[in-house]
Design a protein around this motif. Structure first.
Motif, PDB file in Angstrom:
ATOM      1  N   VAL A 143       0.867  -1.179   0.000  1.00  0.00           N
ATOM      2  CA  VAL A 143       0.000   0.000   0.000  1.00  0.00           C
ATOM      3  C   VAL A 143       0.901   1.227   0.000  1.00  0.00           C
ATOM      4  O   VAL A 143       1.837   1.309   0.804  1.00  0.00           O
ATOM      5  CB  VAL A 143      -0.926   0.034   1.237  1.00  0.00           C
ATOM      6  CG1 VAL A 143      -1.582   1.418   1.375  1.00  0.00           C
ATOM      7  CG2 VAL A 143      -2.002  -1.036   1.143  1.00  0.00           C
ATOM      8  N   ILE A 144       0.661   2.146  -0.912  1.00  0.00           N
ATOM      9  CA  ILE A 144       1.334   3.446  -0.903  1.00  0.00           C
ATOM     10  C   ILE A 144       0.285   4.489  -0.527  1.00  0.00           C
ATOM     11  O   ILE A 144      -0.794   4.533  -1.123  1.00  0.00           O
ATOM     12  CB  ILE A 144       1.939   3.802  -2.275  1.00  0.00           C
ATOM     13  CG1 ILE A 144       3.010   2.789  -2.672  1.00  0.00           C
ATOM     14  CG2 ILE A 144       2.546   5.204  -2.242  1.00  0.00           C
ATOM     15  CD1 ILE A 144       3.586   3.036  -4.066  1.00  0.00           C
ATOM     16  N   SER A 145       0.616   5.324   0.447  1.00  0.00           N
ATOM     17  CA  SER A 145      -0.325   6.343   0.883  1.00  0.00           C
ATOM     18  C   SER A 145       0.428   7.627   1.211  1.00  0.00           C
ATOM     19  O   SER A 145       1.498   7.598   1.831  1.00  0.00           O
ATOM     20  CB  SER A 145      -1.112   5.866   2.107  1.00  0.00           C
ATOM     21  OG  SER A 145      -1.988   6.872   2.555  1.00  0.00           O
ATOM     22  N   ASP A 146      -0.131   8.751   0.790  1.00  0.00           N
ATOM     23  CA  ASP A 146       0.490  10.047   1.033  1.00  0.00           C
ATOM     24  C   ASP A 146       0.437  10.405   2.521  1.00  0.00           C
ATOM     25  O   ASP A 146      -0.395   9.895   3.284  1.00  0.00           O
ATOM     26  CB  ASP A 146      -0.210  11.132   0.218  1.00  0.00           C
ATOM     27  CG  ASP A 146       0.054  10.993  -1.274  1.00  0.00           C
ATOM     28  OD1 ASP A 146       1.024  10.303  -1.643  1.00  0.00           O
ATOM     29  OD2 ASP A 146      -0.713  11.573  -2.072  1.00  0.00           O
ATOM     30  N   SER A 147       1.281  11.351   2.907  1.00  0.00           N
ATOM     31  CA  SER A 147       1.380  11.732   4.315  1.00  0.00           C
ATOM     32  C   SER A 147       0.153  12.484   4.810  1.00  0.00           C
ATOM     33  O   SER A 147      -0.086  12.550   6.020  1.00  0.00           O
ATOM     34  CB  SER A 147       2.624  12.584   4.537  1.00  0.00           C
ATOM     35  OG  SER A 147       2.581  13.759   3.737  1.00  0.00           O
ATOM     36  N   ASP A 148      -0.625  13.061   3.897  1.00  0.00           N
ATOM     37  CA  ASP A 148      -1.810  13.835   4.306  1.00  0.00           C
ATOM     38  C   ASP A 148      -3.093  13.012   4.230  1.00  0.00           C
ATOM     39  O   ASP A 148      -4.174  13.540   3.983  1.00  0.00           O
ATOM     40  CB  ASP A 148      -1.955  15.101   3.460  1.00  0.00           C
ATOM     41  CG  ASP A 148      -1.980  14.815   1.967  1.00  0.00           C
ATOM     42  OD1 ASP A 148      -1.880  13.634   1.573  1.00  0.00           O
ATOM     43  OD2 ASP A 148      -2.087  15.783   1.182  1.00  0.00           O
ATOM     44  N   VAL A 149      -2.968  11.713   4.460  1.00  0.00           N
ATOM     45  CA  VAL A 149      -4.110  10.800   4.383  1.00  0.00           C
ATOM     46  C   VAL A 149      -4.335  10.133   5.740  1.00  0.00           C
ATOM     47  O   VAL A 149      -3.396   9.689   6.397  1.00  0.00           O
ATOM     48  CB  VAL A 149      -3.886   9.733   3.299  1.00  0.00           C
ATOM     49  CG1 VAL A 149      -4.976   8.660   3.353  1.00  0.00           C
ATOM     50  CG2 VAL A 149      -3.844  10.375   1.926  1.00  0.00           C
ATOM     51  N   ARG A 150      -5.601  10.073   6.124  1.00  0.00           N
ATOM     52  CA  ARG A 150      -6.012   9.370   7.342  1.00  0.00           C
ATOM     53  C   ARG A 150      -6.994   8.279   6.945  1.00  0.00           C
ATOM     54  O   ARG A 150      -7.812   8.460   6.041  1.00  0.00           O
ATOM     55  CB  ARG A 150      -6.672  10.345   8.322  1.00  0.00           C
ATOM     56  CG  ARG A 150      -7.203   9.713   9.598  1.00  0.00           C
ATOM     57  CD  ARG A 150      -7.608  10.780  10.610  1.00  0.00           C
ATOM     58  NE  ARG A 150      -8.525  11.758  10.021  1.00  0.00           N
ATOM     59  CZ  ARG A 150      -9.834  11.592   9.930  1.00  0.00           C
ATOM     60  NH1 ARG A 150     -10.396  10.472  10.366  1.00  0.00           N
ATOM     61  NH2 ARG A 150     -10.600  12.537   9.412  1.00  0.00           N
ATOM     62  N   VAL A 151      -6.912   7.120   7.607  1.00  0.00           N
ATOM     63  CA  VAL A 151      -7.755   5.977   7.252  1.00  0.00           C
ATOM     64  C   VAL A 151      -8.450   5.423   8.485  1.00  0.00           C
ATOM     65  O   VAL A 151      -8.053   5.680   9.626  1.00  0.00           O
ATOM     66  CB  VAL A 151      -6.924   4.851   6.586  1.00  0.00           C
ATOM     67  CG1 VAL A 151      -6.371   5.311   5.244  1.00  0.00           C
ATOM     68  CG2 VAL A 151      -5.803   4.376   7.503  1.00  0.00           C
ATOM     69  N   GLU A 152      -9.495   4.637   8.252  1.00  0.00           N
ATOM     70  CA  GLU A 152     -10.180   3.926   9.327  1.00  0.00           C
ATOM     71  C   GLU A 152      -9.416   2.650   9.679  1.00  0.00           C
ATOM     72  O   GLU A 152      -8.550   2.192   8.922  1.00  0.00           O
ATOM     73  CB  GLU A 152     -11.609   3.581   8.897  1.00  0.00           C
ATOM     74  CG  GLU A 152     -12.463   4.778   8.511  1.00  0.00           C
ATOM     75  CD  GLU A 152     -12.898   5.616   9.696  1.00  0.00           C
ATOM     76  OE1 GLU A 152     -12.569   5.226  10.846  1.00  0.00           O
ATOM     77  OE2 GLU A 152     -13.539   6.654   9.477  1.00  0.00           O
ATOM     78  N   ARG A 153      -9.752   2.054  10.824  1.00  0.00           N
ATOM     79  CA  ARG A 153      -9.031   0.870  11.295  1.00  0.00           C
ATOM     80  C   ARG A 153      -9.179  -0.335  10.367  1.00  0.00           C
ATOM     81  O   ARG A 153      -8.320  -1.219  10.337  1.00  0.00           O
ATOM     82  CB  ARG A 153      -9.524   0.487  12.700  1.00  0.00           C
ATOM     83  CG  ARG A 153      -9.036   1.428  13.790  1.00  0.00           C
ATOM     84  CD  ARG A 153      -9.702   1.087  15.128  1.00  0.00           C
ATOM     85  NE  ARG A 153      -9.524  -0.320  15.490  1.00  0.00           N
ATOM     86  CZ  ARG A 153      -8.457  -0.799  16.110  1.00  0.00           C
ATOM     87  NH1 ARG A 153      -7.461   0.008  16.419  1.00  0.00           N
ATOM     88  NH2 ARG A 153      -8.382  -2.071  16.419  1.00  0.00           N
ATOM     89  N   ASP A 154     -10.257  -0.380   9.598  1.00  0.00           N
ATOM     90  CA  ASP A 154     -10.486  -1.526   8.714  1.00  0.00           C
ATOM     91  C   ASP A 154     -10.019  -1.269   7.284  1.00  0.00           C
ATOM     92  O   ASP A 154     -10.418  -1.970   6.353  1.00  0.00           O
ATOM     93  CB  ASP A 154     -11.962  -1.914   8.722  1.00  0.00           C
ATOM     94  CG  ASP A 154     -12.871  -0.779   8.262  1.00  0.00           C
ATOM     95  OD1 ASP A 154     -12.385   0.369   8.132  1.00  0.00           O
ATOM     96  OD2 ASP A 154     -14.069  -1.029   8.023  1.00  0.00           O
ATOM     97  N   PHE A 155      -9.171  -0.277   7.089  1.00  0.00           N
ATOM     98  CA  PHE A 155      -8.701   0.073   5.748  1.00  0.00           C
ATOM     99  C   PHE A 155      -8.054  -1.118   5.032  1.00  0.00           C
ATOM    100  O   PHE A 155      -8.454  -1.483   3.914  1.00  0.00           O
ATOM    101  CB  PHE A 155      -7.714   1.245   5.845  1.00  0.00           C
ATOM    102  CG  PHE A 155      -6.919   1.501   4.596  1.00  0.00           C
ATOM    103  CD1 PHE A 155      -7.524   2.012   3.458  1.00  0.00           C
ATOM    104  CD2 PHE A 155      -5.553   1.234   4.571  1.00  0.00           C
ATOM    105  CE1 PHE A 155      -6.784   2.252   2.303  1.00  0.00           C
ATOM    106  CE2 PHE A 155      -4.814   1.474   3.427  1.00  0.00           C
ATOM    107  CZ  PHE A 155      -5.425   1.977   2.287  1.00  0.00           C
TER     108      PHE A 155
END
Length: 400
Positions: A143-155
């Motif tokens: 998984v690649i994700s930018d630093s300005d991203v927030r996700v839920e626990r079940d992502f």
């Protein structure tokens, strides 16, 4: 002659409003289609909760951002049996590295490594760092994700199972704008929750997905190997778009997940906000030149305003008000249907009356994207070249 001039402008406004109304119709149909398919995908994921493979989360960072700690921490808090986090930065003096170290101590049960890539030698500094990060992982799912991203626990539980299909190479995510406290951030977040997903669901319906969105992408190692590794995206600003496009060209399917993530905004002056939006628009202009050109006909408020002025100049105030109200309602419906109906963003419902202003702003930024090839990104000046590739104009000076 003056009357002819105003009639021509009125005709242009009518064409623009007609095209934006057709676009709205397509958006409504595509949104209903996406929701139906997302519901089916969500049920499918529930049946694949066992025997989940190990995953490597790649988080490149560059400097401190407001709410960066909450963004990174949301990945440490994943409800997933086996995952690791690799955080990458240019050097140890980056304040984001100290934050990453604190999170690593706070969550000792999560395997976490920090990679210092050094000064980039590729045009895209983020991809240069990602290459060093990927080399440390032995897992087959990323998984690649930018630093300005927030996700839920079940992502992870939602984006990884679709990749069990060997014909599928990449899963990307729609995102909701999460604004800061200032007005311009709020307006930008509305655009993220309404304007962006509107175009995406229509593209999915008409031709299928052939690209990815940067906030969050999941893929397998074999798909990445098929395109020659992450280096294949090193010359592009829109490395996320190119990654998805190249994996699609390699014969894999690319899909949007039913799961949404949060694109977290920070308080910024209006000029900075406008500059960021202009950079994204310029990127789209060079990545999809014909699609970007056609985007101009999807806006409603500029044509409604043009029609209002032209009709009023011709002495037809009833028509003038009709045209501006039609444009306004067009965008309100879009905000409610997409921002609330699809992404469940409460602001898109509560502030649907504000989205028409965002639509007008979006048109101005779209038009301005044709005025220059240069852009400012992460403290450095870049320029677009043919095919969406970039060159760093002052990196040597910035690294000294």
């Amino acid at each position: 002659m003056i009357v002819l001039f105003w009639r021509v402008l009125l005709g242009i406004a009518a064409v623009g409003l007609f095209s934006s109304s057709i676009f709205l119709l397509l958006v409504l149909i595509a949104t209903a289609r996406f929701k139906k398919r997302a519901d089916a995908a969500r049920r499918s994921v529930l049946n694949a909760m066992n025997d989940l493979p190990p995953v490597t989360i790649l988080k490149p960072v560059h400097g401190m951002e407001e709410r960066l700690e909450q963004n990174l921490e949301s990945f440490f808090q994943q409800d997933y049996p086996n995952f690791e986090i690799i955080i990458g930065a240019r050097g140890a003096d980056d304040p984001a590295v100290a934050l990453a170290e604190r999170l690593r101590l706070r969550y000792p049960q999560v395997k976490c490594r920090i990679v210092l890539s050094g000064p980039p030698t590729w045009p895209n500094a983020k991809v240069f760092t990602l290459d060093k990060m990927i080399a440390l992982s032995r897992n087959d799912f990323f998984v690649i994700s930018d630093s300005d991203v927030r996700v839920e626990r079940d992502f992870l539980r939602n984006v990884i199972p679709p990749l069990f299909d060997q014909k599928l190479g990449l899963v990307t995510c729609l995102y909701r704008g999460d604004p800061a406290s200032d007005f311009w951030s709020l307006l930008e977040a509305l655009g993220m929750s309404v304007e962006m997903p509107s175009g995406v669901v229509v593209a999915d319906m008409l031709e299928g997905i052939r690209f990815a969105l940067g906030p969050a992408v999941a893929f397998r190692r074999d798909a990445l190997d098929a395109i020659g590794g992450i280096v294949a995206t090193a010359d592009y600003y829109s490395d996320d778009y190119v990654l998805g496009n190249k994996i699609w060209e390699a014969g894999y399917k690319v899909i949007f997940s039913h799961h949404f993530v949060y694109h977290v905004l920070t308080p910024r002056p209006f000029i900075r906000t406008l500059g960021d939006q202009l950079r994204w628009m310029k990127s789209t202009r060079h990545s999809r030149p014909w699609g970007h050109l056609g985007t101009g006909l999807t806006f409603a408020m500029p044509f409604g305003a043009l029609g209002f002025v032209a009709a009023a100049a011709l002495g037809n105030l009833r028509l003038a008000w009709f045209l501006i109200v039609i444009a306004f309602l067009n965008r309100v419906i879009q905000s409610v249907a997409v921002g609330w109906g699809l992404l469940r963003d409460p602001r898109a419902l509560r502030l649907c009356w504000l989205y028409p202003l965002r639509d007008f702003q979006g048109f101005v930024v779209w038009a301005a994207s044709y005025l220059s090839r240069n852009f400012y990104w992460r403290g450095e000046m870049y320029g677009f070249t043919a095919g969406g590739k970039i060159i760093a104009r002052d990196r040597e000076a910035a690294d000294q």
